[in-house]
Design an enzyme around this catalytic site. Structure first.
Site, mmCIF file in Angstrom:
data_model
loop_
_atom_site.group_PDB
_atom_site.id
_atom_site.type_symbol
_atom_site.label_atom_id
_atom_site.label_comp_id
_atom_site.label_asym_id
_atom_site.label_seq_id
_atom_site.Cartn_x
_atom_site.Cartn_y
_atom_site.Cartn_z
ATOM 1 N N ARG A 51 -7.976 13.797 13.043
ATOM 2 C CA ARG A 51 -7.800 14.871 12.055
ATOM 3 C C ARG A 51 -9.087 15.690 11.945
ATOM 4 O O ARG A 51 -10.174 15.122 12.033
ATOM 5 C CB ARG A 51 -7.458 14.263 10.688
ATOM 6 C CG ARG A 51 -6.078 13.648 10.617
ATOM 7 C CD ARG A 51 -5.878 12.831 9.352
ATOM 8 N NE ARG A 51 -5.971 11.408 9.603
ATOM 9 C CZ ARG A 51 -6.080 10.476 8.659
ATOM 10 N NH1 ARG A 51 -6.123 10.815 7.390
ATOM 11 N NH2 ARG A 51 -6.152 9.203 8.975
ATOM 12 N N ARG A 79 0.864 -1.166 0.000
ATOM 13 C CA ARG A 79 0.000 0.000 0.000
ATOM 14 C C ARG A 79 0.910 1.227 0.000
ATOM 15 O O ARG A 79 1.771 1.370 0.869
ATOM 16 C CB ARG A 79 -0.850 0.000 1.260
ATOM 17 C CG ARG A 79 -1.733 1.198 1.313
ATOM 18 C CD ARG A 79 -2.502 1.256 2.590
ATOM 19 N NE ARG A 79 -3.655 2.089 2.398
ATOM 20 C CZ ARG A 79 -4.719 2.039 3.143
ATOM 21 N NH1 ARG A 79 -4.795 1.176 4.126
ATOM 22 N NH2 ARG A 79 -5.707 2.847 2.907
#
Ligand code: AMP
Length: 404
Positions: A240, A92
């Site tokens: 976040r 990934r």
């Protein structure tokens, strides 16, 4: 037995999975594992296909100072104790920049190109590249494939990828990329089996995990995403903030005296559900808390998903289905129900019983917009891409496997 190793490397952990290549290009998951606490309290854990524990070991900090060392130990364990030597490795990689619109076989040239995108994803890209480099050095003949979180979104119209800033910055790479692409690609590939007609239409997919975003799919292709230049944008997440006025960042720097790296750490690690609740980044904890700040954090999360769904429905010029996926989307009955309430104006009516039993279709039969839960599988997606590139290589020796 041919096997494929899937690697997902982060700052202090590396997750890995082993898939066996079966007939007709089918893949079967054999092992899930991770080495975490790299550089602090290294621990290797792995389980088999039936969740049976295969390893749980701690290591002295000096034995696993960094990602390459962690890869070395995990690889050694697979090779020496389980007799598994993968025929290829799929990684990934968070950022493929403007260039990579699909997975790619890795060589030194590709690594050099991917290094250019470190500045675009400084907290992820270096960690994604570290195990690639060490495998390239130690096993130069082992095919490696990079699978990007951004690639699936390269089908956006150009207008969807711009910011209203001078063109030169766009040319440099300051543009809206979108992330969680491997998850959306998996959902887009699965949807035709779940609802063939709907898969051809306009679908919003909500990937709600510790990272969260939504994607607008038209005919299975990404047309818009809530995430942009970095994985900070869009929905509020575990730590976040999601969409935030850039003026807030200027305020942090000019009034609070934060350096760029301090502001970066703050925005990636101290905001979102954690910052707003002051309690936790874990939705399970917030859902059961009576603290008003925890309730506010959950309300904000749900509200912003509703707002962003409106935006994506506008991008799609209508809506034919809504899909939940990832940790919160797959598991939280209450959050799904609350989001469905936000989507009522679009024509969503949830079936409480089906939602409670985590059915695949959780809307009522008279809901104008059907709502699905499709568990994501990014690792399987990576393994499939890796196998597909492997069998199509000129020098492949696993070409007897057909991949659709
Ligand atoms: P992911 O990043 O997709 O692995 O999702 C991880 C997040 O999913 C965790 O931080 C939890 O907040 C959330 N999660 C997992 N299970 C549940 C659940 N049963 N209810 C609410 N949230 C959950």
């Amino acid at each position: 037995m041919d096997t494929i190793l899937v690697v997902n490397a982060g700052s202090s952990s590396v997750k890995f999975q082993i898939f066996s290549v079966e007939g007709e290009g089918k893949l079967r998951r054999l092992i899930k594992g991770q080495m975490d606490g790299i550089g602090s309290r290294p621990r290797l854990r792995a389980s088999g296909a039936d969740n049976d524990a295969l390893a749980d070991r701690v290591y002295p900090i000096e034995a696993v100072p960094d990602l390459p060392a962690a890869m070395g130990i995990a690889g050694g364990w697979l090779r020496d104790e389980l007799r598994i030597s993968p025929v290829a490795v799929g990684h990934r990689v968070v950022h493929g920049g403007p260039d990579f619109d699909r997975p790619v076989l890795i060589d030194h040239g590709v690594v050099a190109r991917l290094e250019r995108f470190v500045a675009l994803a400084p907290l992820h890209q270096p960690h994604n590249l570290a195990p690639i480099r060490s495998l390239l050095a130690n096993f130069p003949a082992l095919p490696q494939v990079a699978c990007f979180d951004t690639a699936f979104h390269r089908t956006h119209d150009a207008v969807a990828d711009y910011y209203a800033i001078p063109h030169q910055l766009h040319a440099e790479g300051v543009r809206r990329y979108g992330f969680h692409g491997l998850s959306y690609e998996y959902v887009a590939k699965t949807l035709p089996q779940v609802a063939p007609e709907i898969a051809k239409g306009r679908v919003i997919v909500a990937h709600l995990g510790s990272g969260a975003s939504m994607c607008a799919l038209k005919g299975g292709r990404s047309t818009e995403s809530t995430m942009g230049f970095t994985a900070l944008d869009g929905l509020p997440m575990g730590t976040r903030p999601g969409q935030i006025d850039p003026g807030v960042v200027l305020y942090l720097i000019s009034e609070k005296g934060m350096s760029a790296s301090k502001a970066q750490n703050f925005l990636y690690r101290d905001c979102g559900l954690k910052g707003l609740s002051g309690i936790s980044n874990d939705m399970r904890e917030l859902e059961t808390s009576e603290d008003p700040k925890a309730k506010l954090a959950v309300e904000y999360f749900v509200y912003r998903i509703g707002l962003n769904a409106g935006m994506l429905a506008a991008a799609l010029q209508g809506l034919d289905a809504f899909v939940f996926t990832a940790g919160i989307g797959e598991n939280s009955v209450r959050i799904r129900a609350r989001i469905a309430e936000q989507l009522r104006w679009l024509g969503v009516t949830l079936d409480e019983a089906e939602n409670s039993r985590h059915a695949r279709l959780i809307s009522r039969s008279d809901s104008r917009i059907p709502v699905y839960v499709i568990p994501t599988d990014e690792e399987l997606m990576i393994a499939q891409h890796t196998l597909s590139l492997l069998v199509n290589r000129p020098s492949s020796n696993v070409r007897h496997v057909r991949v659709s």
